[in-house]
Every structure is written in structure tokens, then in C-alpha cells.
Design an enzyme around this catalytic site. Structure first.
Site: not given
Ligand code: ADP
Ligand code: FBP
Ligand code: MG
Length: 440
Positions: A154-155, A180, A208, A210, A364
Site C-alpha cells: 500500500r502507499g 479502487d 476487492t 469488500d 478469510i
Molecule cells: N488515490 C490514489 N491515487 C493514486 N494512487 C493510489 C491512490 N490510492 C491508492 N493508490 C495506489 O494503489 C495502491 C493500492 O491501493 P490500496 O487502496 O492500498 O488498495 P486497493 O487497490 O486494493 O484498494 C497503493 O499502493 C497506491 O500505490
Molecule cells: O491489509 P490491511 O492493510 O491490513 O487492510 C485491511 C483492510 O483491507 C481490506 O481487506 C480491503 O483491502 P483493499 O483496500 O485492498 O480492498 C479491508 O477489508 C480491510 O479493512
Molecule cells: Mg480499496
């Protein structure tokens, strides 16, 4: 309201190369089971929604169908592909990686495929991550394991640096597997690619746990995760029925969307209450949750409560919610709060209770995909390869009402998918649990 413009798919240019799969397409027609590439799939699916548009048929919002094209944009022999997995885990990530590599190499003859490690940071030099050469031999059995062989993170990362890496490696197609946040990150990458006048396709496979990505059927891995969650709910039921005043309390993933809690409850009809982020609930008072639960336990001797981690945040006092590296909110622990409040409430009324708390959270989403999701992952991977080879970009491939479609990334992140408190799913949950429509 979604418009035709929202559904327009970006392409890198005309497709002039005969596809290696062209012979297989033959004289296909649009049927219940397939859509020819020249056809489009209606976005609305009821008479009132279509009629309400007041538009001629050729202007009705419609989606480009997924699937192989007779002609493609990229020359397979000269195409280099990158794959990256980002964000939280979901069952099936390895199945998607495997499906991409096998389809690219075996059916399109693309030989140069690399995996970027640990999410978008895999592109950034300062993290010192090497790329992983992906071949059919490397990926053949990775679907036996949960997680992702590439690692994830993440990040936010700098899209300029991501595109620098794509240029250094001569990548023509990038597959991003994520939710997202990942899709937003991919849109930044697409912007920089356009600013540099590069012909690089970016195609997303939505992930996702969720189920918070809108307009698509469930994400891959959701069925596996939901099935895993039912084991905890059943265990909670066994514990609750085995102790005087037994209460099984299960906290499940679901930051903003309570789909896992809803479906796992419906699957194993053990729960008496489901609490989700989308439906606020009062704790106290004669018609509050705590008193309703106490009366239920007094009547039946036991109860099971399923709570999504993002539910009831209005009751978490004094704790500023944190944020993860991607800016996703990290909620207060509603499970532990409920456990404490239930015990206090029962004690205050002299009602015996034995609360058994279950928090299977990561358990899960770290399991391998079940056969249904493995097949779903493979089909999504095939659709993603077909889309990318045909020069589509800034799209995710998704399944919507049984059809594989190309959905523009901006639409996929335009809103979050929520359980509709007035919708069929929540009505089914209320009918299955017998809980009141609201606690107030
Ligand atoms: N608002 C954003 N704008 C640009 N890149 C983002 C943004 N949010 C997340 N990212 C990038 O996407 C990666 C995954 O986002 P994250 O929210 O952690 O998981 P997910 O994609 O499952 O929702 C992050 O490591 C980051 O590099
Ligand atoms: O994996 P982390 O950083 O502990 O975050 C846990 C969160 O990630 C999730 O699994 C969702 O992940 P995403 O944001 O990648 O969709 C949530 O259900 C949970 O709250
Ligand atoms: Mg997400």
C-alpha cells in the site's frame, strides 16, 4: 446517472494485425452466451431504466464486450508485458497472474512477461526490487497458494517514476490487479503515459474482498472469502449453543461495505444479527441493539452476532480513526467494543452471558481460491489479455450480469459499491436473521 460517454473505452490506435485466435472466432453470433465484438451490451437492464432514458436505441448507454478480437493492436512477437498486484490480499490473485501468463504465452505467443514486486513500489528504483520473469513453468502451480507470488503493498508511488520504469524495460502492456486505490494509481500512470506520447496499454483486473467496486458482479475471490467466513459464523453458533447465555460474536472484513457479512450470514443461516457500515444502529434504550440482544438470549438461550469491521463507527468515541499507507481509513475495533458493551449490559440486568469473540479477518482473504473463483480468475485474465492485445487502455475487465465487459477506470472508481439498505440483499438478511429493520 451513467452516460454513454462514461462507458467509452480508450484505445491506443487501430487494430491491423490478424489475431492468432481469429480462426477460433469463426462466424460467431451474439447469443445468450457470447457477444460479437461489433455489438455492445446495454448498461441498463429494466424496461423502466431503459425507457426512462428517452433515447434512441443506438444512443442508449452500452458497454464494449470483452473477448478476443479478429484483429489486434500489438504485434505479439515484439510485445513486452508487466504485471503488478497491489493493495490487500484476496483469494485468486495467483490464479489471475497464472491466467495472464498462460494466455499471453500460449495463445498470443507473447514471450516477455515480467512481474513487478510488492505493488507499485516494484517500479521505484529506491526500493531495489528486481522484476520476476514470468513463464508458464514459473506460474503453473502458483494457484495452489493464496496471496500473490509478486507480493503487494500500500502507499502511493510517483506515477512519473512508474512510467520511467516502463520505458526503461520497454513494457508495452501493464496489467494491474487491485482495488479502487490501484485503479486510481493506474489512472495516474495512464495520464503520464499520454503526456509522454507513449503507446502503452494499462488494463486492470478489479480485486476487492469488500466488493466495493461498483457496476460489476462480485470480485474474484469474494465467493471464496465469504465461504471461509461462514466457517467462523458456524463455529460461533456452536460455541453460543454450548454455553448458558452463549453469544457468538464474529467480526468480518468490510471497511465501508458489508457484503462479506451479508452473504456469509445468508450462506450459513446461523446469525441472529448482522451489523454493517451501511446501516447505523442504536446501542442503548428499549429498542436499542443491546436490549434486543438481551431479550433474544433470554428467550432462546443463545445468539450469534456478525459485525463488519466498518459498522457502528458512530459508537467509537475518542479514537481518531487512523489511515493506512494508501489513505484508507483504519477504523476503531467495533468487535471488542461490542464485546465489552454486551457483557456490561447483561451484567447490569443480571442476565447471564458467555461471549465468544471471533475475528477471522485475514484468515478469510489469505486462502487459495475455490474452484469457482479459480475458473472466474482464469476467465477474467483471458478477457484482460484480449482487451490489452486489442490496444484497449485505462479500462478494467469485469463481469457484469454474466457478460464480460470493458469498463473505463474512471467509472470504476466514480463511486463505492455499498449494500443498499432498501435493496433485495439487505431484505434477505433481515428475513434470514429476524432482526428488526432498525435499532433506534
Ligand atoms: N488515490 C490514489 N491515487 C493514486 N494512487 C493510489 C491512490 N490510492 C491508492 N493508490 C495506489 O494503489 C495502491 C493500492 O491501493 P490500496 O487502496 O492500498 O488498495 P486497493 O487497490 O486494493 O484498494 C497503493 O499502493 C497506491 O500505490
Ligand atoms: O491489509 P490491511 O492493510 O491490513 O487492510 C485491511 C483492510 O483491507 C481490506 O481487506 C480491503 O483491502 P483493499 O483496500 O485492498 O480492498 C479491508 O477489508 C480491510 O479493512
Ligand atoms: Mg480499496
Amino acid at each position: 446517472m451513467v452516460s454513454q460517454e462514461d462507458l467509452a473505452v480508450r484505445t491506443l490506435g487501430p487494430c491491423r494485425i490478424d489475431s492468432p485466435l481469429a480462426a477460433r472466432l469463426g462466424e460467431r453470433q451474439t447469443t445468450q452466451h457470447s457477444v460479437v465484438e461489433e455489438d455492445r451490451i446495454l448498461f441498463d437492464d429494466t424496461i423502466s431504466m431503459v425507457g426512462g432514458r428517452g433515447l434512441p436505441i443506438d444512443q442508449l448507454p452500452s458497454l464494449e464486450p470483452g473477448g478476443p478480437r479478429k484483429q489486434i493492436y500489438f504485434d505479439p512477437a515484439k510485445t513486452r508485458v508487466g504485471i503488478v498486484t497491489c493493495g490487500g490480499l484476496c483469494p485468486g490473485l495467483n490464479d489471475v497472474i497464472r491466467g495472464l501468463v498462460l494466455e499471453l504465452s500460449r495463445h498470443y505467443g507473447v514471450r516477455r512477461i515480467v512481474g513487478f514486486r510488492n505493488g507499485y513500489r516494484g517500479f521505484i528504483p529506491r526500493y531495489g526490487e528486481d522484476v520476476l520473469d514470468l513463464t508458464p513453468e514459473v506460474v503453473m502451480d502458483i494457484d495452489d497458494e493464496g496471496g500473490t507470488i509478486l507480493g503487494t503493498s500500500r502507499g502511493e508511488q510517483d506515477a512519473e517514476e512508474v512510467v520511467d520504469a516502463l520505458e526503461r524495460l520497454g513494457i508495452n502492456i501493464l496489467f494491474v490487479i487491485g482495488g479502487d486505490g490501484t485503479i486510481r494509481g493506474a489512472m495516474d500512470v495512464v495520464r503520464v503515459i499520454g503526456e509522454r506520447g507513449l503507446k502503452v496499454a494499462v488494463v486492470g483486473i478489479p480485486k476487492t474482498i469488500d466488493n466495493d467496486i461498483p457496476y460489476i458482479d462480485q470480485s474474484f475471490g469474494f465467493q471464496t472469502a465469504m465461504a471461509e467466513a461462514t466457517k467462523s459464523i458456524h463455529a460461533a453458533s456452536v460455541e453460543a449453543r454450548s454455553a448458558p447465555g452463549g453469544i457468538g460474536l464474529v467480526k468480518l472484513m468490510g471497511r465501508h461495505s458489508g457484503f462479506i457479512a451479508c452473504y456469509s450470514t445468508l450462506a450459513k443461516d446461523d446469525a441472529d444479527y448482522v451489523l454493517i457500515p451501511e446501516v447505523p444502529f442504536a446501542l442503548d434504550g428499549e429498542r436499542g441493539f443491546l436490549e434486543h440482544l438481551r431479550r433474544r438470549v433470554e428467550d432462546r438461550g443463545h445468539a450469534v452476532v456478525v459485525v463488519a469491521e466498518g459498522a457502528g463507527q458512530e459508537h467509537i468515541q475518542g479514537e481518531e480513526p487512523g489511515r493506512d499507507a494508501s489513505g484508507n481509513i483504519r477504523f476503531g475495533d467495533i468487535g471488542r467494543l461490542l464485546r465489552r458493551l454486551v457483557v456490561d449490559h447483561f451484567d447490569a440486568h443480571g442476565t447471564e452471558t458467555n461471549v465468544r469473540y471471533f475475528d477471522p479477518s485475514y484468515a478469510i482473504r489469505s486462502v487459495p481460491a475455490n474452484p469457482f473463483d479459480s475458473a472466474y480468475c482464469l476467465r477474467l485474465a483471458h478477457a484482460a489479455v484480449h482487451a490489452a492485445m486489442a490496444g484497449r487502455t485505462e479500462v478494467i475487465v469485469a463481469r457484469r450480469r454474466r457478460r464480460f465487459v470493458h469498463m473505463p477506470m474512471p467509472l470504476a472508481v466514480s463511486r463505492r459499491n455499498h449494500v443498499d439498505p432498501m435493496g433485495d440483499l439487505w431484505l434477505s438478511v433481515l428475513e434470514a436473521t429476524g432482526q428488526p429493520v432498525r435499532f433506534e
